[in-house]
Design a protein around this motif. Structure first.
Motif, PDB file in Angstrom:
ATOM      1  N   SER A   1     -10.977 -20.892  26.043  1.00 31.81           N
ATOM      2  CA  SER A   1     -10.987 -19.434  25.903  1.00 31.81           C
ATOM      3  C   SER A   1     -12.100 -18.803  26.736  1.00 31.81           C
ATOM      4  O   SER A   1     -11.947 -17.695  27.260  1.00 31.81           O
ATOM      5  N   THR A   2     -13.227 -19.498  26.836  1.00 31.85           N
ATOM      6  CA  THR A   2     -14.369 -18.938  27.564  1.00 31.85           C
ATOM      7  C   THR A   2     -14.444 -19.402  29.011  1.00 31.85           C
ATOM      8  O   THR A   2     -15.095 -18.764  29.830  1.00 31.85           O
ATOM      9  N   ARG A   3     -13.777 -20.530  29.308  1.00 33.10           N
ATOM     10  CA  ARG A   3     -13.744 -21.041  30.678  1.00 33.10           C
ATOM     11  C   ARG A   3     -12.309 -21.361  31.069  1.00 33.10           C
ATOM     12  O   ARG A   3     -11.916 -22.526  31.181  1.00 33.10           O
ATOM     13  N   PRO A   4     -11.497 -20.323  31.273  1.00 29.68           N
ATOM     14  CA  PRO A   4     -10.083 -20.556  31.589  1.00 29.68           C
ATOM     15  C   PRO A   4      -9.868 -21.253  32.928  1.00 29.68           C
ATOM     16  O   PRO A   4      -8.747 -21.692  33.215  1.00 29.68           O
TER      17      PRO A   4
ATOM     18  N   GLN B   1       0.273 -17.327  26.634  1.00 26.25           N
ATOM     19  CA  GLN B   1      -0.830 -18.242  26.346  1.00 26.25           C
ATOM     20  C   GLN B   1      -1.966 -17.528  25.630  1.00 26.25           C
ATOM     21  O   GLN B   1      -2.394 -16.446  26.039  1.00 26.25           O
ATOM     22  N   TYR B   2      -2.478 -18.141  24.599  1.00 32.41           N
ATOM     23  CA  TYR B   2      -3.566 -17.562  23.809  1.00 32.41           C
ATOM     24  C   TYR B   2      -4.787 -17.278  24.667  1.00 32.41           C
ATOM     25  O   TYR B   2      -5.415 -16.212  24.557  1.00 32.41           O
ATOM     26  N   ASP B   3      -5.154 -18.235  25.533  1.00 30.28           N
ATOM     27  CA  ASP B   3      -6.367 -18.076  26.330  1.00 30.28           C
ATOM     28  C   ASP B   3      -6.262 -16.887  27.284  1.00 30.28           C
ATOM     29  O   ASP B   3      -7.240 -16.176  27.512  1.00 30.28           O
TER      30      ASP B   3
ATOM     31  N   ALA C   1      -7.581 -11.078  28.115  1.00 30.47           N
ATOM     32  CA  ALA C   1      -7.073  -9.746  28.448  1.00 30.47           C
ATOM     33  C   ALA C   1      -7.588  -8.719  27.437  1.00 30.47           C
ATOM     34  O   ALA C   1      -7.950  -7.592  27.805  1.00 30.47           O
ATOM     35  N   GLN C   2      -7.653  -9.109  26.167  1.00 35.59           N
ATOM     36  CA  GLN C   2      -8.173  -8.206  25.141  1.00 35.59           C
ATOM     37  C   GLN C   2      -9.668  -7.945  25.342  1.00 35.59           C
ATOM     38  O   GLN C   2     -10.136  -6.811  25.173  1.00 35.59           O
ATOM     39  N   VAL C   3     -10.404  -8.980  25.698  1.00 43.04           N
ATOM     40  CA  VAL C   3     -11.837  -8.817  25.955  1.00 43.04           C
ATOM     41  C   VAL C   3     -12.061  -7.858  27.117  1.00 43.04           C
ATOM     42  O   VAL C   3     -12.922  -6.957  27.061  1.00 43.04           O
ATOM     43  N   GLU C   4     -11.274  -8.008  28.167  1.00 50.41           N
ATOM     44  CA  GLU C   4     -11.413  -7.145  29.337  1.00 50.41           C
ATOM     45  C   GLU C   4     -11.069  -5.703  28.992  1.00 50.41           C
ATOM     46  O   GLU C   4     -11.742  -4.759  29.430  1.00 50.41           O
ATOM     47  N   GLU C   5     -10.032  -5.513  28.181  1.00 47.47           N
ATOM     48  CA  GLU C   5      -9.644  -4.165  27.769  1.00 47.47           C
ATOM     49  C   GLU C   5     -10.737  -3.529  26.903  1.00 47.47           C
ATOM     50  O   GLU C   5     -11.045  -2.336  27.038  1.00 47.47           O
TER      51      GLU C   5
END
Length: 341
Positions: free
Chosen positions: A87-90, A307-309, A314-318
């Motif tokens: 999740s933190t290092r895609p 994909q969850y990651d 995408a939510q973090v960026e938004e």
């Protein structure tokens, strides 16, 4: 204009660490390790972009033997650790190495939720139907009646079937291979690595010390063509030494039939690994030798899904667009605070 330096050409030996491999002589784990080292150079990734995460068990020594990044985590929690990392290092390719005990007993809940989220992870489950590291107790995949140190009168727990669990959790890639079928195993590892989303690969692996011959029917040269069925997308389910047997549906139930006795290939069940509906893949995962069926090997299911990651990032960026980058100090001091004296 900058010119990118081409990646060095890697060989299987480049992925071998300097650690002595400490599995019992003859263990099926050696085969899986060897095929992994052969597959990784074909992916075109630098070693710094590859991570192996394991839990506890014989299989979980895997990260020590790979010249990549890795982590030997805690019992059953490798999927949780891998979820956090991916999740933190895609940008990393993350492999989870687990066993039938580590992954399906204490780790069963973590495994199931990792699969349903469709993280972009590759999960390899070594299935030897026994606890090897703790010296021969029965595991979640041990068959009924199995006599072990912890079940001297025979196991009475109904065994779990890893692929059925994975498909039930809507896994987007599900496959099975066998430790001694090295060409097939290599192909399945490569297919798993190339899949986007959770790739779940079960490997029938022999523990020659505590459960020798658990998969004898599937590995014996004299019997394996009659007891296993290699799945091929778009092809009918045919097996047997003379390729004269097949699987067809009788209503909702599979049955073994002989070709040439009024039965043609077109009457058989055709494999569709790309079907969005998992019912037929689940049906195949339930076909077992002890019930009179050949056991399928190969890719059961390979479909695309969100994909969850990708979605969490995408939510973090938004959120950053809406509220700014944020400040940890401000977060800690937000709302009501008080001093404890």
């Amino acid at each position: 204009m900058s010119i990118e330096t081409p990646l060095p050409v890697l060989k299987p030996a480049d992925f071998a660490s300097d650690q002595d491999v400490r599995w019992c002589p003859g263990c099926g784990d050696y085969s899986i390790l060897a095929q992994m080292k052969k597959v990784l150079p074909t992916l075109g990734l630098p070693r710094e972009k590859i991570v192996f995460i394991s839990g506890i068990g014989c299989s979980s020594r895997f990260p020590y033997y790979m010249n990549t990044y890795g982590m030997h985590s805690i019992h059953g929690r490798a999927p949780a650790v891998a979820t956090g990392l991916k999740s933190t290092r895609p940008d990393l390719q993350v492999w989870v190495v687990t066993g039938d005990g580590d992954g399906l007993s204490i780790g069963g809940n973590h495994l199931m939720h990792c699969i349903r989220r469709n993280m972009d992870l590759n999960i390899i489950l070594f299935n030897n139907r026994i606890y090897g590291l703790t010296k021969g107790q029965y595991s979640p995949t041990s068959p009924l009646g199995k006599k072990t140190k912890s079940t001297p009168m025979g196991a009475i727990d109904n065994p779990l079937h890893p692929l059925s669990i994975a498909i039930g959790a809507e896994a987007t890639f599900v496959a099975r291979s066998i430790d001694t079928n090295i060409k097939h195993l290599s192909e399945m590892l490569k297919r798993a690595a190339e899949h986007r989303g959770t790739a779940f690969l079960e490997v029938y692996q022999n523990c020659n010390v505590f459960n020798d011959g658990a998969w004898e029917y599937a590995t014996n040269r004299q019997t394996k063509l009659e007891t296993t069925l290699e799945l091929q997308h778009g092809k009918p389910l045919i097996f047997g030494k003379d390729r004269d047997k097949g699987i067809r549906l009788n209503g909702l139930d599979p049955e073994v039939v002989e070709l040439g006795k009024g039965i043609k290939e077109d009457d058989l069940l055709f494999h569709d690994e790309k079907s969005p509906e998992p019912s037929l893949a689940y049906l195949l995962s339930r076909m077992r030798y002890e019930d009179g069926f050949p056991e399928p090997i190969g890719v059961f299911r390979s479909v695309k899904a969100p994909q969850y990651d990708e979605m969490i990032n995408a939510q973090v960026e938004e959120a950053r667009k809406q509220h700014g980058k944020g400040n940890l100090d401000d977060l800690f001091n937000a709302g009501e605070t008080w001093d404890v004296k």
